[in-house]
Design a protein around this motif. Structure first.
Motif, PDB file in Angstrom:
ATOM      1  N   ARG A 215       6.604   7.475  -0.022  1.00 34.16           N
ATOM      2  CA  ARG A 215       5.172   7.169   0.062  1.00 34.16           C
ATOM      3  C   ARG A 215       4.462   7.634  -1.201  1.00 34.16           C
ATOM      4  O   ARG A 215       4.874   8.599  -1.834  1.00 34.16           O
TER       5      ARG A 215
ATOM      6  N   CYS B 264       0.863  -1.178   0.000  1.00 31.78           N
ATOM      7  CA  CYS B 264       0.000   0.000   0.000  1.00 31.78           C
ATOM      8  C   CYS B 264       0.904   1.233   0.000  1.00 31.78           C
ATOM      9  O   CYS B 264       2.079   1.163   0.355  1.00 31.78           O
ATOM     10  N   GLY B 265       0.334   2.342  -0.419  1.00 29.39           N
ATOM     11  CA  GLY B 265       1.111   3.560  -0.626  1.00 29.39           C
ATOM     12  C   GLY B 265       1.838   4.087   0.589  1.00 29.39           C
ATOM     13  O   GLY B 265       2.933   4.628   0.488  1.00 29.39           O
ATOM     14  N   VAL B 266       1.267   3.931   1.771  1.00 26.47           N
ATOM     15  CA  VAL B 266       1.883   4.463   2.978  1.00 26.47           C
ATOM     16  C   VAL B 266       3.156   3.698   3.352  1.00 26.47           C
ATOM     17  O   VAL B 266       4.030   4.221   4.034  1.00 26.47           O
TER      18      VAL B 266
ATOM     19  N   TYR C 183       0.550   8.482  -2.573  1.00 26.73           N
ATOM     20  CA  TYR C 183      -0.861   8.675  -2.286  1.00 26.73           C
ATOM     21  C   TYR C 183      -1.585   9.007  -3.585  1.00 26.73           C
ATOM     22  O   TYR C 183      -1.044   9.699  -4.444  1.00 26.73           O
TER      23      TYR C 183
ATOM     24  N   GLU D 106      -3.891  10.950  -6.030  1.00 30.84           N
ATOM     25  CA  GLU D 106      -4.243  12.362  -6.146  1.00 30.84           C
ATOM     26  C   GLU D 106      -5.084  12.577  -7.388  1.00 30.84           C
ATOM     27  O   GLU D 106      -5.007  11.786  -8.339  1.00 30.84           O
TER      28      GLU D 106
END
Length: 95
Positions: free
Chosen positions: A70, A63-65, A72, A74
């Motif tokens: 990182r 996952c992105g985190v 996220y 957009e």
């Protein structure tokens, strides 16, 4: 539409995700915490599932985190998910 008998192993299907042209995930349904039949069984206790319904489970890989750096989603990006033997789904990200 795909049916379960079309897969060599319906409990082990590849799932790949991209954000724009960047592959961000590659995993298999066999890596999920709960199997697909378990998820469908649990969900169907609370909701009537119809042919063509989609069940979003989270991801078997990444996952992105947890990425470095990182990542996220957009507005303006496109999230593409491909499930082997099923098809491809493209979701443009907007506000």
């Amino acid at each position: 539409m795909s049916t379960v008998d079309e897969f060599d192993d319906p409990d082990d299907i590849e799932v790949v995700g991209w954000v724009d042209d960047l592959e961000v995930q590659r995993g298999r349904t066999s890596d999920l915490i709960f199997s697909v039949p378990e998820l469908v069984s649990w969900l169907s206790r609370y909701v009537t599932l119809e042919p063509g319904d989609l069940v979003f489970t989270g991801t078997p890989a990444g996952c992105g985190v947890r990425r470095t750096p990182r990542l996220y989603l957009e507005p303006g990006m496109t999230l593409t998910t491909q499930v082997a033997g099923v098809g491809t789904m493209r979701n443009p990200i907007s506000r």
